[in-house]
Design an enzyme around this catalytic site. Structure first.
Site, PDB file in Angstrom:
ATOM      1  N   GLU A 186       1.711  -1.409  13.292  1.00 33.31           N
ATOM      2  CA  GLU A 186       1.810  -2.869  13.343  1.00 33.31           C
ATOM      3  C   GLU A 186       2.311  -3.391  14.689  1.00 33.31           C
ATOM      4  O   GLU A 186       2.500  -4.601  14.849  1.00 33.31           O
ATOM      5  CB  GLU A 186       2.701  -3.358  12.207  1.00 33.31           C
ATOM      6  CG  GLU A 186       2.061  -3.136  10.842  1.00 33.31           C
ATOM      7  CD  GLU A 186       2.997  -3.421   9.677  1.00 33.31           C
ATOM      8  OE1 GLU A 186       2.512  -3.516   8.539  1.00 33.31           O
ATOM      9  OE2 GLU A 186       4.229  -3.517   9.908  1.00 33.31           O
ATOM     10  N   TRP A 204       0.823  -1.214   0.000  1.00 35.79           N
ATOM     11  CA  TRP A 204       0.000   0.000   0.000  1.00 35.79           C
ATOM     12  C   TRP A 204       0.854   1.259   0.000  1.00 35.79           C
ATOM     13  O   TRP A 204       0.340   2.360  -0.243  1.00 35.79           O
ATOM     14  CB  TRP A 204      -0.950   0.000   1.212  1.00 35.79           C
ATOM     15  CG  TRP A 204      -0.285   0.189   2.549  1.00 35.79           C
ATOM     16  CD1 TRP A 204       0.529  -0.689   3.198  1.00 35.79           C
ATOM     17  CD2 TRP A 204      -0.395   1.322   3.412  1.00 35.79           C
ATOM     18  NE1 TRP A 204       0.944  -0.180   4.404  1.00 35.79           N
ATOM     19  CE2 TRP A 204       0.384   1.060   4.574  1.00 35.79           C
ATOM     20  CE3 TRP A 204      -1.086   2.531   3.333  1.00 35.79           C
ATOM     21  CZ2 TRP A 204       0.501   1.946   5.630  1.00 35.79           C
ATOM     22  CZ3 TRP A 204      -0.958   3.424   4.404  1.00 35.79           C
ATOM     23  CH2 TRP A 204      -0.180   3.137   5.527  1.00 35.79           C
ATOM     24  N   ASP A 205       2.143   1.103   0.215  1.00 35.86           N
ATOM     25  CA  ASP A 205       3.059   2.239   0.185  1.00 35.86           C
ATOM     26  C   ASP A 205       2.939   3.023  -1.117  1.00 35.86           C
ATOM     27  O   ASP A 205       3.079   4.257  -1.142  1.00 35.86           O
ATOM     28  CB  ASP A 205       4.512   1.770   0.303  1.00 35.86           C
ATOM     29  CG  ASP A 205       4.773   0.876   1.495  1.00 35.86           C
ATOM     30  OD1 ASP A 205       3.802   0.348   2.076  1.00 35.86           O
ATOM     31  OD2 ASP A 205       5.941   0.668   1.833  1.00 35.86           O
ATOM     32  N   LYS A 243       4.513   2.087  16.219  1.00 35.82           N
ATOM     33  CA  LYS A 243       5.561   1.888  15.226  1.00 35.82           C
ATOM     34  C   LYS A 243       5.608   3.029  14.223  1.00 35.82           C
ATOM     35  O   LYS A 243       6.681   3.498  13.841  1.00 35.82           O
ATOM     36  CB  LYS A 243       5.341   0.561  14.510  1.00 35.82           C
ATOM     37  CG  LYS A 243       6.399   0.204  13.476  1.00 35.82           C
ATOM     38  CD  LYS A 243       6.067  -1.119  12.800  1.00 35.82           C
ATOM     39  CE  LYS A 243       7.130  -1.489  11.773  1.00 35.82           C
ATOM     40  NZ  LYS A 243       6.788  -2.718  11.033  1.00 35.82           N
ATOM     41  N   GLN A 244       4.431   3.457  13.768  1.00 36.32           N
ATOM     42  CA  GLN A 244       4.350   4.513  12.754  1.00 36.32           C
ATOM     43  C   GLN A 244       3.021   5.233  12.885  1.00 36.32           C
ATOM     44  O   GLN A 244       2.128   4.793  13.603  1.00 36.32           O
ATOM     45  CB  GLN A 244       4.475   3.909  11.361  1.00 36.32           C
ATOM     46  CG  GLN A 244       3.301   3.046  10.953  1.00 36.32           C
ATOM     47  CD  GLN A 244       3.528   2.307   9.654  1.00 36.32           C
ATOM     48  OE1 GLN A 244       4.251   1.319   9.628  1.00 36.32           O
ATOM     49  NE2 GLN A 244       2.933   2.788   8.585  1.00 36.32           N
TER      50      GLN A 244
END
Length: 770
Positions: free
Chosen positions: A488, A357-358, A601-602
Site C-alpha cells: 500500500e 482479505w486477511d 510496506k509488505q
C-alpha cells in the site's frame, strides 16, 4: 519496541504498574470467546489514560463516510464495531475513599493472562491517601462454554485497618467509541431495572436497531462465608448498580462475585431478550463460579490439545506462538456463519472491526489445520452469502454481467472502506477469496463445495477480472491499469505483478472447477449455467485468451518479477539506508514521498511467489526474495510471516527465525508502536504459518501432506498438530529426528523430504532429520 512483559511459556505477565504502558496492556491482556470480548480495563475506577472497550460480535454501526470530495461508487458509510455498555465495573471504596490506581500508591502489582486456562488475573497492594492499605486480587473470564456469560471474582483484604469497604457493581451504557465524530454516541436506552441482587440494561443501536441486554447478579463472601448484605439500588437512564457496604477488621477478606449475561438480537428475539438475559445470568449464578471456571478451563484444554505448538529451548518464541494462537481461538470459533474475523478482534476499534482479505489470505490456513472443516467452511459461506452484494459493489463501479468485486472492508457484504485508493484499486482481494476456496478443497478434499457454493463465487470473480483488464495494442498484451497491490506504499500503478498473477490464476481455476462440477454433478452444472446466464464457450474463451496473453512486468537483465511497470525507475535504496528513528515512515514522511520511494510496506511480489511457489524453481524464488526483502520495511503486520516462510523455503534459517520473532512478538514487544490501538489478530495466523509452513515446510501436494522440516539453532525441538482429511497428526522436529504420530483417523500417506511413508492409524513414524 517496548519490552516490558516477562517471558513465560504459558502466561503473559506484567510486573509493576506503569501508567504509560496501561493502554497497551489493555490490548494485550484482552479476553474474548468468539461471541464477545473486552479490553483489559480495570474493574475498579481508573482516572488515568484508558480505552475502555467492550465488543459484541456482529453488532456494528454504519457511520456516514466523511470525505473531502465525493466520487462515484464511493462507500456510503464506514462500519464501526461498537463499544458496548460496560459491564465490568466494580467501584471500590475504602473507608469512603475511592480506589483509583491513578491516585493511590501501588505496589506488588502483577497482571497475568493465563493462556492455558483463558483467565485474566491481577493482584496488587494499594495504599490509600488516608494510609489504609488493601490487597486486591481480581480474576475474570469469558466462558467459552456458555458464550453469553462473563464472570469476575474481585477480592479485597484489609491489611492494616478496621472500617468499611463498599462495592458498587454496575452496568454503564453511557459509552462512546474512541473514533466517534464529535463525541457522538451510538446507543439508545430501551429500559433499565435495578433490584436487590440483580440489575439490567437493554439498549439498541441507532440506525440498524441491534438490541443488546446485559443482566448482572452477584454474591459476596467474607472470609469464605456467604454474607447477606443490604444493597442500595441505583437506577438511572443509562446506568444501573447495586452498592453494598460491609464492616471489616484487619485481615478480613471480602470476595465479590459478579455474573453477567450479554445477549444480542442476533440470537434472541427483541421482545424476549430481557427475560432471556435474566435466565442466563440466573443459571450462571446458580451454577457458581467454581463450576463455570472448571468447565471453561476444560474447554480451553480441548482447544489446546489440537492447536498448541510446543517449542523447547526458547521461552520468548514459545510464549509468542501461544499468545497468537490464544488470541485467534478466542476471537473466532466458527460456530456462526454470520460472523468473521476483524483485524483487531475484540481488542480495539481501529479498522472498524470489519472483515478484510486477511481472513482468506492468513486465517484460513490456521483454521484448516486446527479446527474441524466446518469452521473454515463457514468462513467461505460467509462470502458466498455476500455474493449478490459483491455483484452490486462491482455494478456501482460500472461492471456488468454478474461481475463480482468483493469489498476491501465489510460487515454485510457492502464496501465500507473510507480510503479511495483502497476501495477502488486494491482489487487483489478478489483473488484471496478465490484462493481460499481452492485452499479449503485441497486440504479437506471437500470438492462438493464447488457445486454447492464455490463455483458461483469463482464465476463472479472471474467475470470481474475479464472486464477489469484492458487490451494494449502497444504491448499486444492484456494489461491491468490503475491498481494498488498488497504494497500500500504504491497507489494507482499499472500491471502490479501480484494482481495480474492472481487474476490469471482465478480464471484458470474457475475453468477447472467448471470441469469438475460438470463431471461430478451434471444437474447442478446445468443449474449454475442457467442461473448465471453463463455463455460457457464465449466467456471461457475470453478468460483463456487473457491468461495466455497477460502482460507481466519483469526485469530483463536479472529475471526478477517487477512489482509493477516502472518500478526500476525509482531510486533503488534498501531499508538499511533509512535512519531507524524515522521509522515507520508512514508516521514521519509525506504520502508523496512514500509513493515516490521504492520502499515496500509488505510482501507484494513475494505474496504471489508464496501462493504459487510450485510454479517457480528454487533459484527463481531465491532471486526474487533477495531482491525484494531488503526493500521491504515490514510496516504492515501481514509482512514478516510471508518473508519468514520464503526464507525457510530457500534455506535461510537465520532470517526465517528473525522474521518469526518479529511477527510473533509484534504486539507483545510493540514493534510498530501501536499496541495501544488493539492487537493484529489476523496477522497472528501468519505466526502459525511461519512455523508450520515455514520451519515445518508443510504443504498439500497432489492431495497428500508433505513436510520439509528445518529447525532454528535456538530451538531444541518443536511440535505441532495438523487436522488433515480426517486424520489428526502430531508432528515433532528436532535436529536429529522427525516424528509423526497418527493420533486419529485411518492410515495416511505422507511425504517427508520427498520420501513417501505410510503411517497406519494409531501408530507413529520416526526418521532421521538429515
Amino acid at each position: 519496541m517496548n519490552e516490558y512483559l516477562k517471558h513465560d511459556e504459558w502466561c503473559i505477565i506484567e510486573e509493576g504498574f506503569t501508567p504509560e504502558n496501561h493502554q497497551s496492556s489493555e490490548s494485550i491482556f484482552s479476553l474474548g470467546n468468539g461471541n464477545m470480548g473486552h479490553r483489559a480495563m480495570f474493574e475498579e475506577q481508573y482516572s488515568g489514560e484508558t480505552l475502555q472497550g467492550t465488543y459484541i460480535a456482529g453488532v456494528y454501526y454504519p457511520d456516514k463516510t466523511r470525505v473531502g470530495w465525493w466520487k462515484n461508487g464511493y462507500p456510503e458509510y464506514f462500519a464501526k464495531v461498537l463499544n458496548a455498555p460496560n459491564w465490568i465495573g466494580i467501584d471500590v471504596k475504602i473507608n469512603g475513599e475511592m480506589l483509583d490506581l491513578a491516585k493511590c500508591e501501588v505496589s506488588e502489582f502483577i497482571r497475568t493472562l493465563n493462556m492455558k486456562e483463558g483467565v485474566l488475573e491481577r493482584s496488587f497492594v494499594a495504599t490509600m491517601g488516608n494510609g489504609n492499605k488493601v490487597k486486591i486480587e481480581a480474576k475474570r473470564f469469558l466462558s467459552i462454554v456458555t458464550t453469553e456469560v462473563g464472570v469476575i471474582r474481585y477480592s479485597v483484604t484489609a491489611l492494616n485497618f478496621d472500617g468499611e469497604i463498599s462495592f458498587n457493581s454496575y452496568i454503564d451504557a453511557d459509552v462512546k467509541n474512541e473514533d466517534s465524530n464529535y463525541d457522538e454516541k451510538f446507543w439508545d436506552i430501551l429500559n433499565t431495572k435495578s433490584m436487590t441482587g440483580e440489575a439490567y440494561i437493554t439498549a439498541r443501536t441507532k440506525k440498524l436497531d441491534f438490541h443488546v441486554c446485559m443482566n448482572m447478579r452477584y454474591q459476596v463472601l467474607k472470609n469464605g462465608q456467604d454474607v447477606a448484605a443490604t444493597a442500595d439500588i441505583i437506577e438511572k437512564e443509562k446506568y444501573v448498580a447495586n452498592t453494598i457496604e460491609l464492616d471489616v477488621e484487619q485481615g478480613d477478606e471480602l470476595s465479590f462475585y459478579k455474573y453477567v449475561s450479554v445477549l444480542s438480537s442476533l440470537n434472541h428475539s427483541k421482545t424476549e431478550i430481557s427475560g432471556n438475559a435474566s435466565k442466563v445470568s440466573g443459571a450462571a449464578f446458580e451454577k457458581g463460579y467454581g463450576a463455570l471456571l472448571e468447565e471453561h478451563v476444560a474447554a480451553w484444554a480441548e482447544k489446546w490439545s489440537i492447536s498448541d505448538i510446543v517449542i523447547e529451548g526458547d521461552v520468548a518464541a514459545q510464549q509468542a506462538i501461544r499468545f497468537n494462537i490464544f488470541q485467534l481461538n478466542q476471537t473466532y470459533t466458527g460456530e456462526d456463519e454470520r460472523l468473521n474475523i476483524g483485524p483487531k478482534g475484540f481488542t480495539g476499534e481501529k479498522y472498524g472491526g470489519s472483515t478484510y482479505w486477511d481472513t482468506e489470505a492468513y486465517c484460513v490456513p490456521f483454521y484448516l489445520s486446527t479446527s474441524r472443516p466446518e469452521v473454515t467452511r463457514n468462513l467461505l459461506i460467509y462470502r458466498h452469502k455476500h455474493l449478490q452484494k459483491a455483484i452490486e459493489n462491482a455494478a456501482k463501479l460500472g461492471f456488468t454481467n454478474g461481475a463480482a468485486l468483493y469489498p476491501m472492508v465489510t460487515m454485510n457484504g457492502e464496501e465500507c472502506h473510507n480510503e479511495w485508493e483502497i476501495t477502488f484499486e486494491e482489487i487483489h482481494r478478489n483473488g484471496a477469496i478465490a484462493f481460499a476456496i481452492y485452499n479449503y478443497i485441497r486440504h479437506t478434499d471437500d470438492k462438493n463445495y464447488l457445486a454447492e457454493y464455490g463455483l458461483d463465487v469463482l464465476v463472479g470473480i472471474s467475470r470481474f477480472w475479464s472486464q477489469r483488464v484492458t487490451y494494449s495494442t502497444a504491448k499486444n498484451k492484456y494489461v491491468m491499469l490503475g491498481v494498488t497491490g498488497p504494497n500500500e506504499y504504491e497507489n494507482n500503478v499499472n500491471n502490479n505483478w501480484y494482481t495480474n498473477t492472481i487474476a490469471c490464476w482465478c480464471m484458470s481455476y474457475t475453468q477447472e472447477a467448471f470441469k469438475y462440477v460438470k463431471e461430478s454433478n451434471p444437474t447442478r452444472y446445468e443449474e449454475i449455467i442457467e442461473n448465471l446466464n453463463f455463455d460457457f464457450d464465449k466467456e471461457t474463451a475470453r478468460w483463456t485468451d487473457i491468461v495466455e496473453n497477460m502482460h507481466f512486468p519483469i526485469e530483463e537483465e536479472t529475471g526478477v518479477f517487477l512489482q509493477q511497470d516502472g518500478f526500476m525507475d525509482k531510486e533503488q535504496l534498501t531499508a538499511s539506508d533509512l535512519d531507524p528513528q524515522f521509522r515507520p515512515i508512514n508516521q514521519f514522511w509525506s504520502w508523496d514521498r512514500i509513493l515516490r520511494s521504492c520502499f515496500i510496506k509488505q510482501a507484494d511480489v513475494l505474496q504471489g511467489v508464496y501462493l504459487f511457489e510450485e510454479n517457480y524453481d528454487l533459484e527463481t524464488i531465491k532471486k526474487n526474495y533477495n531482491f525484494y526483502e531488503p526493500r521491504t520495511l515490514h510496516e504492515s503486520s501481514l509482512s514478516p510471516c510471508i518473508h519468514s516462510i520464503l526464507a525457510s523455503k530457500i534455506g535461510d534459517i537465520d532470517s526465517a527465525y528473525d522474521m518469526y520473532l518479529r511477527t510473533s512478538r509484534l504486539d507483545l514487544d510493540d514493534y510498530n508502536r501501536e499496541a495501544h490501538e488493539g492487537l493484529h489478530i489476523t496477522s497472528m495466523a501468519g505466526t502459525w504459518m511461519s512455523i508450520v509452513e515455514g520451519f515445518g515446510g508443510m504443504r498439500v501436494v497432489n492431495g497428500q501432506l508433505s513436510l520439509k522440516p528445518l529447525i532454528p539453532e535456538q530451538w531444541k525441538s518443536y511440535s505441532f498438530k495438523v487436522l488433515f482429511r480426517g486424520n489428526l497428526l502430531n508432528i515433532f522436529v528436532s535436529a536429529d529426528e522427525v516424528g509423526v504420530i497418527n493420533e486419529e483417523g485411518e492410515d495416511v500417506l505422507i511425504f517427508i523430504k520427498d520420501d513417501e511413508y505410510k503411517i497406519e492409524k494409531s501408530s507413529s513414524l520416526v526418521i532421521e532429520n538429515e
